[in-house]
Write a protein that holds these residues in place. Structure first.
Motif, short mmCIF file in Angstrom:
data_model
loop_
_atom_site.label_atom_id
_atom_site.label_comp_id
_atom_site.label_asym_id
_atom_site.label_seq_id
_atom_site.Cartn_x
_atom_site.Cartn_y
_atom_site.Cartn_z
N TYR A 59 5.78 3.45 -1.01
CA TYR A 59 4.93 2.28 -0.86
C TYR A 59 5.60 1.30 0.11
O TYR A 59 6.82 1.13 0.10
CB TYR A 59 4.72 1.58 -2.21
CG TYR A 59 3.99 2.44 -3.23
CD1 TYR A 59 2.61 2.47 -3.27
CD2 TYR A 59 4.71 3.21 -4.13
CE1 TYR A 59 1.94 3.26 -4.20
CE2 TYR A 59 4.06 4.00 -5.07
CZ TYR A 59 2.68 4.02 -5.10
OH TYR A 59 2.03 4.80 -6.02
N LEU A 60 4.77 0.66 0.93
CA LEU A 60 5.24 -0.45 1.74
C LEU A 60 5.26 -1.69 0.85
O LEU A 60 4.29 -2.00 0.16
CB LEU A 60 4.31 -0.68 2.93
CG LEU A 60 4.62 -1.91 3.80
CD1 LEU A 60 5.99 -1.79 4.44
CD2 LEU A 60 3.54 -2.08 4.86
N ILE A 110 2.19 4.55 1.65
CA ILE A 110 2.36 4.98 3.04
C ILE A 110 2.88 6.41 3.15
O ILE A 110 3.05 6.93 4.27
CB ILE A 110 3.31 4.03 3.80
CG1 ILE A 110 4.68 3.97 3.12
CG2 ILE A 110 2.69 2.66 3.95
CD1 ILE A 110 5.71 3.15 3.88
N ARG A 123 0.85 -1.21 0.00
CA ARG A 123 0.00 0.00 0.00
C ARG A 123 0.87 1.24 0.00
O ARG A 123 2.07 1.17 0.30
CB ARG A 123 -0.92 0.02 1.21
CG ARG A 123 -0.17 0.18 2.54
CD ARG A 123 -1.11 0.10 3.74
NE ARG A 123 -0.44 0.44 4.98
CZ ARG A 123 0.29 -0.40 5.69
NH1 ARG A 123 0.43 -1.66 5.28
NH2 ARG A 123 0.86 0.00 6.83
N TYR A 148 12.44 -0.56 5.61
CA TYR A 148 11.22 -0.04 6.24
C TYR A 148 11.44 -0.01 7.74
O TYR A 148 11.77 -1.02 8.37
CB TYR A 148 10.02 -0.93 5.90
CG TYR A 148 8.76 -0.52 6.63
CD1 TYR A 148 8.09 0.65 6.28
CD2 TYR A 148 8.27 -1.29 7.69
CE1 TYR A 148 6.94 1.04 6.95
CE2 TYR A 148 7.12 -0.91 8.35
CZ TYR A 148 6.47 0.26 7.99
OH TYR A 148 5.33 0.66 8.66
#
Length: 879
Positions: free
Chosen positions: A30-31, A21, A19, A93
């Motif tokens: 995006y993650l 982020i 998704r 991340y």
């Protein structure tokens, strides 16, 4: 197919996207899951229009440099590439939060935590800078907190984008950086940026961690950038007095407007922030050393090189200046001097404040609502200032060494008036106004023709005693300040590039020798406790260790900020007394475009800011303005109907005083991009600016094309006095002199091209004159009791001009002979006008664009015992 689906399809063998982020000016985040290593990652995709400008190969080549950075406080780069026509890069991340999220939750961080974060980030910056990589977009959003340790993300990405895109980046409208944390040189589009821009950004982030808000804020990016270029942030300790002095001083230097005034490396900033040495200076006196200040110094010369201790410097006596001595035990005392009701302090061509040698009296110029100006005097035992008799139209006040006389310039003469009361007497003729100083040895020293001159205080003709050092680029010497020995003066050494190249000089009254010190500063103040004090173009009072005998200086420290300056005229509105007291004007007037219709109704356009010199385009639909001040200005184009604007001349230094070409397709402007002020022409279609005209060893400060484009009218300034010239654009292009005097400027063609209007100060008052063109026959006077900055009406039948803070219009009665039938006021009070270059314009349909100051926070501040302030800044004793 949306971007997420496009990426998922193109990268399915390598990354599984989850998704979105985050989203920023350059990229969307995006993650994702790294399929091969089964780990979470942040996959960042450059905006498609930016990627199209950069090109795949160039971007991937540039980003390789970032991929090789390895540091505990740097978020590493895992991967980069192209997928489905989109450029991307991959980083770990982090499960923690960003510094931005922490600040939104807590607003202000504990001091120890803020310093810890800043030190860790500085370590990362220093490592990257040593490997040739600059961040360029450091901000709280790019600092991620992981187990209490900060990790800097996106390191070098903005640099890679800039290097890959080159000049094409400007076509995307993208600004590589965030306005709140952008350094001044980055805000003006300077392509030559080094690690000091990151030092500024880290200073801004540290400021926000401590204060709870960034150093500069505004409703729009343009408003924020304007403040970055011109305003000084509010003092940290005024907002939070528990912050240690050395932390405040370190952040203040990191936020200096000029890169040369900041720390050279992030490591130096970290050392100062951590208290390893005195912030802003390599020399740190101890309390005991300062107790020796009151002793009479010996004549022993310090023989060690620049690494001598402050104890040795204090013992050097003459080697470290004739110190202005304040009592070590006294505390700093600040107070405001009230300005008479319905008056303002003019911030024009030169200093208008003075303080007596013992600090007991303050003198200043003030202008009333009707435009009249006079001097006022206020003693320490008086509640209100009193008017100085005979000081009408006076400026440049100064005191005699024993404090019994107040000197000033008025009506082409230097005069002096007794403080006890009585009429002033003439000291010397001085056709050109300028700052002077009264030495203890009985000389009055001023500047004329770009050189320092002296005349006896009892009266006499000034005699020049110095010569500018042209080999080092010095073209003029001004703003002399006498030291206590009666033999030495400090001065402003003005270079070809204006305020960015102005330094502090020192000269001998005895033998006329002079030296340019290694201090980029605009206005000298004096010597205090072995430190040379001066103001910068950013409005900061700095203090540098001073070896007077060797004519050398050490690393400066910052003492006082938000001092009013006028960088265009190398003017600083401050003065220091022999006892170590300071008087200065504090406050910055922000101005706003106002369009006045034929019915007199005024409409404000855009936001207030450092705006100057508006010019209507030939069709009246756009306005060219200068935005910025101090050492950096640019030309912007404003659309008043759409309430939008764009920067026309991005770059470092000064680009200002715009004038439209007759066809409205380009703008002529003044620039110091080749050190000496010259004229350039910038097309509106985005093509590069072209060099238009310059003259050796002279500033070209104004330029306007004739209505047919065949001639260029200009002002040449080689010695501080303006000269009006013109030249043909083709054929015989030899410049021809029109008028020289005490100062001629503001020349403009009439719309029919048959006449010239300009201002000249060759008499007691500056007046507006008209000459026929190209015959240049007899000149005719337009103004009656003074006037500056003429502008023609579209029909060539009226001439607008400024006098006493009001805009007049003179109606031409006849042309043969030339007569004026009437002079009437068009705009009364409420507008601000520059007296050298027109700060207003008149459109073909009669609309007037001028400038209003919606906010003018002006204060006259006195600081007694500045030596204690200096000691506190150095950490020697508490404030």
């Amino acid at each position: 197919m949306d971007v997420l689906q496009q990426l998922s399809t193109a990268l399915k063998e390598r990354y599984a996207l989850d998704r979105e982020i985050g989203r920023g000016g350059m990229a969307t985040v995006y993650l994702a899951r790294d399929v091969r290593h089964n780990r979470k990652v942040a996959l960042k995709v450059l905006n498609p229009e930016l990627g199209a400008v950069l090109g795949v190969e160039r971007f991937l080549s540039e980003i390789q440099v970032t991929a090789n950075l390895q540091h505990p406080n740097l978020l590493p780069l895992f991967d980069s590439g192209e997928a489905g026509g989109l450029l991307f890069y991959v980083m770990p991340y982090i499960e923690g939060e960003s510094l931005r999220a922490q600040l939104q939750r807590e607003k202000q961080l504990p001091i120890d935590e803020a310093v810890h974060i800043a030190l860790s980030v500085a370590s990362a910056l220093d490592y990257a800078h040593r490997h040739g990589v600059i961040h360029r977009d450091l901000k709280p959003e790019n600092i991620l907190m992981h187990d209490g340790q900060p990790l800097v993300a996106d390191f070098g990405i903005a640099l890679a984008v800039s290097n890959a895109g080159g000049n094409r980046i400007t076509q995307t409208g993208l600004s590589l950086g965030t306005p709140h944390y952008m350094s001044p040189e980055q805000a003006t589009g300077d392509r030559e940026i080094d690690g000091r821009t990151d030092v500024y950004s880290l200073g801004a982030v540290t400021y926000e961690m401590l204060v709870g808000e960034p150093p500069h804020d505004g409703k729009t990016s343009q408003a924020i950038i304007a403040k970055v270029l011109t305003d000084k942030p509010r003092s940290i300790r005024l907002a939070r007095d528990t912050v240690p002095h050395h932390v405040e001083a370190a952040v203040e230097r990191a936020l200096a407007k000029l890169p040369a005034d900041r720390y050279h490396t992030a490591h130096e900033f970290a050392d100062a922030l951590g208290g390893k040495h005195a912030a802003l200076g390599a020399l740190k006196p101890t309390t005991a050393e300062f107790r020796a200040v009151g002793r009479r110094p010996s004549r022993i010369r310090a023989v060690a090189p620049w690494a001598v201790t402050v104890v040795a410097l204090a013992a050097a006596g003459a080697g470290w200046g004739v110190a202005l001595r304040a009592k070590p035990s006294a505390s700093v005392l600040r107070y405001e001097v009230p300005v008479p009701a319905n008056t303002t302090m003019p911030l024009g061509r030169g200093n208008t404040v003075a303080i007596s040698p013992d600090g007991r009296f303050v003198a200043f110029a003030a202008q009333s609502a009707n435009g009249s100006q006079r001097l006022y005097l206020r003693g320490a035992d008086e509640l209100q200032p009193r008017e100085v008799p005979g000081s009408e139209r006076a400026t440049f006040p100064f005191f005699s060494p024993e404090g019994g006389w107040l000197g000033f310039w008025a009506g082409g003469q230097f005069m002096k008036a007794p403080l006890s009361g009585g009429a002033p007497v003439v000291v010397a003729d001085a056709p050109t106004a300028g700052a002077v100083t009264w030495t203890p040895s009985g000389w009055i020293v001023g500047s004329s023709g770009g050189r320092l001159g002296k005349s006896p205080a009892t009266g006499g003709t000034p005699v020049s005693f110095t010569q500018p050092d042209t080999a080092r680029g010095e073209i003029s010497q001004s703003n002399p300040v006498a030291l206590g020995d009666g033999e030495t003066v400090l001065y402003s050494s003005i270079g070809r590039g204006g305020s960015p190249t102005t330094r502090i000089g020192v000269a001998s009254l005895t033998d006329g020798s002079s030296a340019i010190l290694d201090l980029v500063g605009m206005f000298p103040l004096g010597v205090l406790d072995g430190y040379l004090l001066y103001t910068t173009a950013a409005g900061t009072v700095m203090a540098a260790p001073f070896d007077q005998d060797a004519r050398r200086v050490g690393t400066p420290i910052a003492l006082v900020d938000q001092v009013a300056v006028n960088a265009a005229n190398n003017a600083s509105f401050a003065q220091m007394s022999l006892d170590g007291s300071l008087v200065y004007v504090s406050g910055v007037a922000r101005r706003q475009l106002a369009i006045v219709g034929a019915d007199g109704a005024s409409r404000l356009v855009g936001e207030a800011g450092p705006i100057s010199w508006p010019r209507f385009s030939p069709d009246g639909k756009r306005i060219a303005v200068s935005v910025g001040s101090l050492s950096q200005r640019d030309v912007w184009i404003v659309d008043p109907t759409a309430a939008s604007s764009m920067r026309l001349t991005p770059g470092a230094g000064i680009s200002d005083r715009p004038e439209w070409s007759p066809d409205g397709k380009s703008v002529v402007f003044r620039s110091n991009r080749n050190q000496l002020n010259t004229l350039w022409s910038q097309p509106l279609d985005g093509n590069p600016a072209t060099y238009l005209f310059g003259m050796p060893a002279a500033h070209i400060d104004e330029g306007v094309l004739s209505p047919d484009g065949r001639h260029l009218l200009l002002q040449r300034d080689s010695t501080g006095n303006g000269e009006v010239w013109y030249r043909a654009m083709q054929g015989d292009t030899t410049p021809k002199l029109i008028e020289v005097g005490g100062g001629s400027y503001g020349a403009r063609f009439s719309p029919d091209g048959r006449r010239l209007a300009y201002a000249s100060a060759d008499g007691a008052a500056t007046q507006v004159y008209v000459r026929a063109f190209p015959n240049l026959t007899t000149r005719y006077q337009v103004s009656l009791s003074g006037g500056t900055t003429p502008v023609w009406s579209a029909d060539s039948k009226r001439i607008y001009f400024v006098n006493g803070g009001q805009l007049f219009v003179a109606t031409i009665g006849s042309t043969e002979p030339f007569t004026i039938s009437s002079r009437t006021v068009v705009l009364a009070r409420g507008y601000t006008f520059n007296t050298v270059h027109a700060d207003y314009d008149v459109a073909r349909d009669g609309r007037i664009v001028a400038l209003q100051s919606p906010s003018l926070d002006q204060q006259l501040v006195v600081v007694r015992n500045l030596g204690a302030e200096l000691r506190a800044r150095l950490g020697g004793m508490p404030r």
